[in-house]
Design an enzyme around this catalytic site. Structure first.
Site, short mmCIF file in Angstrom:
data_model
loop_
_atom_site.label_atom_id
_atom_site.label_comp_id
_atom_site.label_asym_id
_atom_site.label_seq_id
_atom_site.Cartn_x
_atom_site.Cartn_y
_atom_site.Cartn_z
N ASP A 1 0.78 -1.07 -0.01
CA ASP A 1 0.12 -0.08 -0.07
C ASP A 1 0.99 1.48 -0.24
OD1 ASP A 1 1.11 0.34 2.62
OD2 ASP A 1 -0.99 0.36 3.52
N ASP B 1 1.42 4.87 2.39
CA ASP B 1 1.06 5.53 3.70
C ASP B 1 1.35 6.93 3.85
OD1 ASP B 1 0.41 2.64 5.00
OD2 ASP B 1 2.43 2.45 4.42
N ASP C 1 -3.34 4.50 2.42
CA ASP C 1 -3.52 4.80 4.08
C ASP C 1 -3.46 6.17 4.53
OD1 ASP C 1 -4.35 2.47 4.95
OD2 ASP C 1 -2.47 1.78 5.75
P1 ATP Z 1 4.29 -2.58 3.22
O1 ATP Z 1 4.92 -2.09 1.78
O2 ATP Z 1 3.72 -4.13 3.08
O3 ATP Z 1 2.95 -1.58 3.06
P2 ATP Z 1 4.88 -1.07 5.43
O4 ATP Z 1 6.09 -1.18 6.32
O5 ATP Z 1 4.65 -0.08 4.75
O6 ATP Z 1 4.90 -2.31 4.51
P3 ATP Z 1 2.07 -1.06 6.75
O7 ATP Z 1 1.12 -2.27 6.94
O8 ATP Z 1 1.77 -0.16 5.53
O9 ATP Z 1 3.45 -1.64 6.28
O10 ATP Z 1 2.35 -0.26 7.79
C1 ATP Z 1 3.25 0.93 8.20
C2 ATP Z 1 3.41 1.15 9.58
O11 ATP Z 1 2.30 1.65 9.99
C3 ATP Z 1 4.00 0.21 10.38
O12 ATP Z 1 5.03 0.60 11.00
C4 ATP Z 1 2.92 -0.17 11.47
O13 ATP Z 1 3.52 -0.16 12.87
C5 ATP Z 1 2.08 1.16 11.21
N1 ATP Z 1 0.67 0.86 11.50
C6 ATP Z 1 -0.07 0.09 10.58
N2 ATP Z 1 -1.28 -0.01 10.93
C7 ATP Z 1 -1.13 0.58 12.11
C8 ATP Z 1 -2.31 1.03 13.17
N3 ATP Z 1 -3.72 0.36 13.03
N4 ATP Z 1 -1.88 1.59 14.12
C9 ATP Z 1 -0.83 2.07 14.24
N5 ATP Z 1 0.15 2.03 13.63
C10 ATP Z 1 -0.22 1.25 12.53
MN MN Z 2 2.60 0.58 3.95
MN MN Z 3 -0.75 0.86 5.56
#
Ligand code: ATP
Ligand code: MN
Ligand code: MN
Length: 380
Positions: free
Chosen positions: A205, A207, A304
């Site tokens: 995703d 963020d 997100d």
């Molecule tokens: P990817 O490439 O798979 O998206 P990512 O490291 O960006 O890898 P994400 O699941 O998007 O993974 O999460 C990004 C960050 O946001 C992580 O550090 C996670 O701890 C934090 N995070 C995700 N969901 C929540 C939540 N509900 N509350 C607090 N922090 C969150």
């Molecule tokens: Mn992510």
């Molecule tokens: Mn995310």
């Protein structure tokens, strides 16, 4: 042989937040195997085992060279009996029978397919599997009522949402989010967070963290940003959750879990393909019968959005940059080693009974008595 004598002996500190873990992983075979077992444990509601495998994998990711001999692992932290057995199998036989049989198991395959649906977690998938539902076809024929997110996930965008997002796509979406934010609140700032901030080239995703340099100006921002995007056709789905931090009655900076309370928007963006359409590879007809991406000029991407007041920005930035294990280890370090409580909102010192302020990630690391680790080295 001389080579044996020069065999590297490794040493790493025990918390992932004390280590520099780049994306340059020298032990991908081993870490892929341990990550698969971690994933399987997490999907089976065995979080303790999941974390143990994640920690073991993270130690191997931090090593400067490939592991070739079990003797090199002596004295390394976080390598339990089970993880060591998996590593030995791979070093000696080229593969781990446990990993291979997990990968082939009907249950694991079904869990992967079903949790690949946006809005479906391990619990729901497990319930469906116990009802004999293992595939999207079976789910569709089961007559289950799906919620809005799941409908978007399974019937509309399954293949898109399970295809990696590139950094280039993330940047295009970033421009759009920037325009939206600028239009509804000039001066507000958008920061790319998550895996892309850590330098990853692809993600599941994209963020973003949004704030405004004047405290309070960010209030009510999310619905406006969402309307702006929605009215221009950028959103295929969105669910906004309002800020609940101030309503939290769980006491100072001690949220009951790591789930934070910012105003958030989980969305699915409609991302137009590059003009030529050349970026879309010709695809075989999708197995589950959804519209193949090659036939339309756009793709769906999970995005997100998080809004934070500027006073909490550094904590939000640190908390949302990841990796998930790095975050978990930071909180564990804070609690066990420093008697502090760290969240994405604040840092509380239990000994001094007060909050420790910070306007940068560097300050937070300093409060925690840790060497500063930049985002690109938080890939634990
Ligand atoms: P990817 O490439 O798979 O998206 P990512 O490291 O960006 O890898 P994400 O699941 O998007 O993974 O999460 C990004 C960050 O946001 C992580 O550090 C996670 O701890 C934090 N995070 C995700 N969901 C929540 C939540 N509900 N509350 C607090 N922090 C969150
Ligand atoms: Mn992510
Ligand atoms: Mn995310």
């Amino acid at each position: 042989t001389g080579q044996d004598k020069e065999m590297a002996v490794f040493s790493v500190p025990s918390y992932a937040c004390q280590r520099r873990t780049t994306l340059d992983n020298q032990n991908t075979t081993l870490t892929d195997a341990l990550s698969l077992l971690a994933e399987n444990a997490e999907l089976s509601d065995e979080d303790g085992r999941g974390v143990a495998f994640r920690r073991a994998a993270a130690v191997l990711k931090a090593l400067p060279k490939p592991v070739t001999d079990m003797a090199q692992l002596r004295g390394l932290p976080c390598l339990g009996e089970h993880s060591l057995r998996v590593i030995r199998d791979i070093l000696e036989n080229g593969m781990s029978s446990e990993v291979e049989s997990t990968k082939q198991s009907e249950r694991y395959k079904a869990l992967k397919v079903l949790t690949g649906i946006f809005g479906v977690g391990a619990k729901t998938a497990d319930r469906w599997i116990r009802e004999g539902i293992h595939t999207l076809h079976q789910l569709r024929d089961s007559g289950h009522t799906l919620n809005r997110a799941q409908q978007a996930g399974v019937f509309l965008h399954y293949d898109d949402l399970n295809r990696p997002v590139s950094k280039a796509d993330a940047d295009i979406i970033g421009e759009t989010v920037g325009k939206a934010v600028d239009a509804v609140l000039p001066g507000a700032q958008v920061t790319l967070i998550g895996g892309f901030r850590r330098g990853k080239l692809t993600g599941h995703d994209v963020d973003f963290l949004i704030t405004h340099p004047e405290e309070g100006r960010e209030e009510g921002l999310m619905p406006k940003v969402v309307s702006w995007l929605e009215s221009r056709g950028f959103l295929l789905y969105q669910k906004t959750t309002r800020n609940s931090y101030l309503e939290c009655k769980d006491g100072p900076a001690r949220p009951p879990s790591n789930i934070d309370r910012f105003e958030r928007c989980l969305s699915i963006f409609k991302l137009a393909n590059e003009e030529t359409g050349g970026t879309t590879q010709l695809e075989t007809l999708t197995e589950n019968g959804t519209e193949p991406a090659g036939h339309r000029p756009w793709r769906a991407v999970r995005v997100d959005l998080v809004v934070s007041p500027v006073s909490q920005f550094a904590f939000a930035l640190l908390g949302w940059t990841g990796s998930k294990l790095f975050e978990r280890e930071l909180r564990r370090w804070a609690g066990y080693e420093k008697a502090m409580s760290l969240s994405s909102h604040a840092l509380y010192d239990n000994k001094q009974s007060r909050y420790l302020r910070a306007t940068s990630e560097e300050e937070i690391f300093a409060h925690l008595g840790l060497e500063y680790i930049p985002p690109s080295e938080r890939n634990a």
